[in-house]
Scaffold this active site. Structure first.
Site, short mmCIF file in Angstrom:
data_model
loop_
_atom_site.label_atom_id
_atom_site.label_comp_id
_atom_site.label_asym_id
_atom_site.label_seq_id
_atom_site.Cartn_x
_atom_site.Cartn_y
_atom_site.Cartn_z
CG ASP A 263 -11.98 -27.95 21.79
OD1 ASP A 263 -12.27 -28.65 22.23
OD2 ASP A 263 -11.93 -26.70 20.73
NE ARG B 111 -11.51 -18.71 14.90
CZ ARG B 111 -11.20 -18.73 14.20
NH1 ARG B 111 -11.38 -18.32 12.73
NH2 ARG B 111 -11.70 -20.05 13.89
P1 AMP Z 1 -11.16 -24.04 16.82
O1 AMP Z 1 -10.96 -25.19 16.00
O2 AMP Z 1 -11.99 -23.19 15.57
O3 AMP Z 1 -12.22 -24.29 17.57
O4 AMP Z 1 -10.29 -23.45 18.26
C1 AMP Z 1 -9.71 -24.07 18.84
C2 AMP Z 1 -9.10 -22.88 19.54
O5 AMP Z 1 -8.32 -22.15 18.76
C3 AMP Z 1 -9.98 -22.33 20.36
O6 AMP Z 1 -9.25 -21.56 21.60
C4 AMP Z 1 -10.61 -20.79 19.10
O7 AMP Z 1 -10.30 -19.75 20.54
C5 AMP Z 1 -8.55 -20.97 18.52
N1 AMP Z 1 -8.66 -19.99 17.85
C6 AMP Z 1 -8.64 -21.05 16.60
N2 AMP Z 1 -8.74 -19.71 15.85
C7 AMP Z 1 -7.71 -18.45 16.03
C8 AMP Z 1 -6.43 -17.23 15.60
N3 AMP Z 1 -6.98 -17.24 13.96
N4 AMP Z 1 -6.21 -16.11 16.80
C9 AMP Z 1 -6.95 -17.24 17.96
N5 AMP Z 1 -7.22 -18.02 18.48
C10 AMP Z 1 -8.30 -19.20 18.31
MG MG Z 2 -13.60 -24.00 18.26
#
Ligand code: AMP
Ligand code: MG
Length: 492
Positions: free
Chosen positions: A248, A89
């Site tokens: 990540d 996103r």
């Molecule tokens: P995060 O928890 O923000 O570090 O995200 C972990 C993974 O989930 C990453 O690959 C993000 O790009 C994906 N991600 C988190 N929220 C969304 C969303 N609303 N739509 C698509 N991908 C998401």
């Molecule tokens: Mg992340």
């Protein structure tokens, strides 16, 4: 408007990224522009705040020279390897070399679906966007390496979470978005050529002075170990709990990245975790150094084939580098704590015992972390102020006993006036942090009433955290027991 883009990451081979156009939103509206940061980037803040700016910062229009891409990466989430994550996103518009000569990524977070979105909607809700804006800018002002926030815009659309929430886009600015997980992505695919390319690229971009040692991947590993150990020491110094230290979310540049369920300690508790999904306390406050070490170990594994063509030798090199982590962290943390206690000199084992004793006493006494250290500055200025520090302890005598050892230790410091010591301590012990209950409050005000005044008020004090702000003194005080935030939720 001209953005002086120079997009080096977009020029890396195809498997590094996917060209992605942001998805149009209904009615973008700017809620905040970071004028100081715009200035460093050579961007016109007035223009960014205009309707044209809203279009650019929401992804509805692209600035000239932008090459929007979503980055590929993998990662260990809560210890489990996921071979493909990637920007689901977030869309990288490009890189700008600022007036200070530093290269930075400009990324729209919440700009729509990408090749890596999996089941997600590619969007962000206003609450998490404001939280990231505020906390990242607070961390910057606290002197902690971090990504920054250039802008927040609302989209005029709703996003479906547990409930319908107003949508928003954050413009994130980072030294880069290369993560430990970026290396893991290529290692998992056995793509040695990409690994080499990435290692060279990352070293050149972040640690150019380390090039030419004869083993660039090793130099990179050493620098990342050093950066992460120092970063986590800074986190502990300000009472920060990241909440999702997945690989990540571990930046190669050593910046704090990905403000999801992050929070600052109220009362000191080494086992404190806030994230609603961190059931086992893997990412609890005092566990963060151990996890950072674990995360850089995953980087070493990913780089293994690059460290040497001989596997045994590669493992030897990796082990040697990784073994240094605890000592680097301990030294960095000791520096942080000395500054908090007003010590200009080091007495290694004695100081470690002094701080361990203090934290032991704080943990058992329900002591507000930030307020205690701020009051300790006053106590350094005049022992008459001891009572105010002591009163934060359920058992005030616990402070008085410790204060005696602290004052004995201060006697062995070089001559310095009490006022000077207190002034120095006040530059290491903030009066203002983004207190969780205040952050929750401002999110509700913004999301439910479109009232951004609480956001602006808290932002104004946490971006000058070491100063007193008598008119906003209520933002420095700890939550009442019923105001304590017990759990935070991921930004997704
Ligand atoms: P995060 O928890 O923000 O570090 O995200 C972990 C993974 O989930 C990453 O690959 C993000 O790009 C994906 N991600 C988190 N929220 C969304 C969303 N609303 N739509 C698509 N991908 C998401
Ligand atoms: Mg992340």
């Amino acid at each position: 408007m001209t953005f002086a883009f120079d997009n080096t990451y977009a020029r890396l081979p195809a498997q590094f990224h996917a060209a992605t156009t942001p998805t149009h939103v209904r009615t973008p509206r700017v809620v905040k522009i970071n004028r100081a940061l715009a200035e460093v980037l050579g961007l016109d803040a007035d223009l960014l705040a205009s309707a044209e700016g809203a279009a650019l910062l929401s992804g509805n229009a692209l600035p000239e020279g932008a090459e929007p891409i979503a980055l590929a990466y993998a990662g260990h989430q809560f210890g489990n390897f996921v071979p493909q994550l990637g920007d689901g996103r977030a869309i990288l518009l490009g890189e700008i070399v600022g007036k200070d000569g530093k290269r930075r990524d400009l990324q729209l977070k919440g700009a729509g679906r990408t090749r890596f979105s999996r089941g997600g909607d590619g969007r962000a809700a206003l609450g998490p966007v404001l939280r990231e804006y505020l906390v990242s800018e607070a961390m910057f002002a606290l002197g902690v390496p971090t990504t920054r926030a250039l802008a927040a815009v609302t989209t005029g659309e709703h996003v479906a979470r547990e409930e319908m929430l107003p949508g928003a886009v954050l413009t994130r600015v980072a030294a880069s978005h290369i993560r430990v997980g970026t290396f893991e992505f290529f290692a998992a695919r056995g793509d040695d050529e990409a690994l080499s390319t990435l290692a060279t690229y990352a070293l050149t971009r972040h640690y150019p002075d380390a090039i030419g040692s004869g083993n660039d991947p090793r130099a990179l590993l050493e620098r990342v170990i050093d950066a992460q150990a120092n970063l986590v020491a800074r986190w502990l110094g300000v009472g920060f709990v990241h909440g999702v230290m997945n690989t990540d979310n571990t930046s190669i540049s050593g910046e704090t990245i990905d403000y999801g369920p992050c929070a600052f300690l109220d009362v000191y508790d080494p086992k404190k975790r806030f994230s609603s999904i961190d059931h086992g306390g893997r990412y609890a406050f005092a566990n963060q150094p151990r996890i950072a070490h674990w995360n850089v170990t995953r980087l070493a594994e990913a780089l293994l084939t690059r460290l040497s063509t001989d596997e045994e030798e590669a493992i030897g090199i990796a082990t040697q580098c990784l073994e240094k982590f605890p000592a680097i962290f301990d030294a960095a943390y000791a520096r942080v704590l000395r500054a908090k206690l007003g010590l200009a000199t080091a007495e290694d084992s004695g100081d470690a015992a002094l701080t361990a004793d203090l934290f032991g006493r704080m943990a058992g006494n329900d002591v507000d972390y930030t307020l205690f250290f701020r009051r300790l500055c006053d106590a350094a200025q005049s022992p008459e102020k001891d009572a105010e520090a002591a009163s934060l302890f359920t058992e005030p005598a616990a402070f008085r006993d410790w204060a005696e050892s602290w004052r004995n230790r201060l006697l062995r410091e070089p001559e310095r006036s009490a006022a000077d010591r207190a002034a120095a301590m006040r530059l290491s012990n903030p009066a203002f942090i983004p207190r969780n209950h205040r952050v929750e409050e401002l999110i509700v005000a913004a999301a439910e009433r479109e009232d951004f005044a609480p956001f602006e008020a808290l932002l104004s004090v946490v971006t000058r955290p070491y100063e007193e702000h008598p008119d906003l003194a209520h933002l420095a005080t700890p939550p009442k027991p019923e105001e304590r935030v017990k759990a935070t939720f991921c930004g997704t």
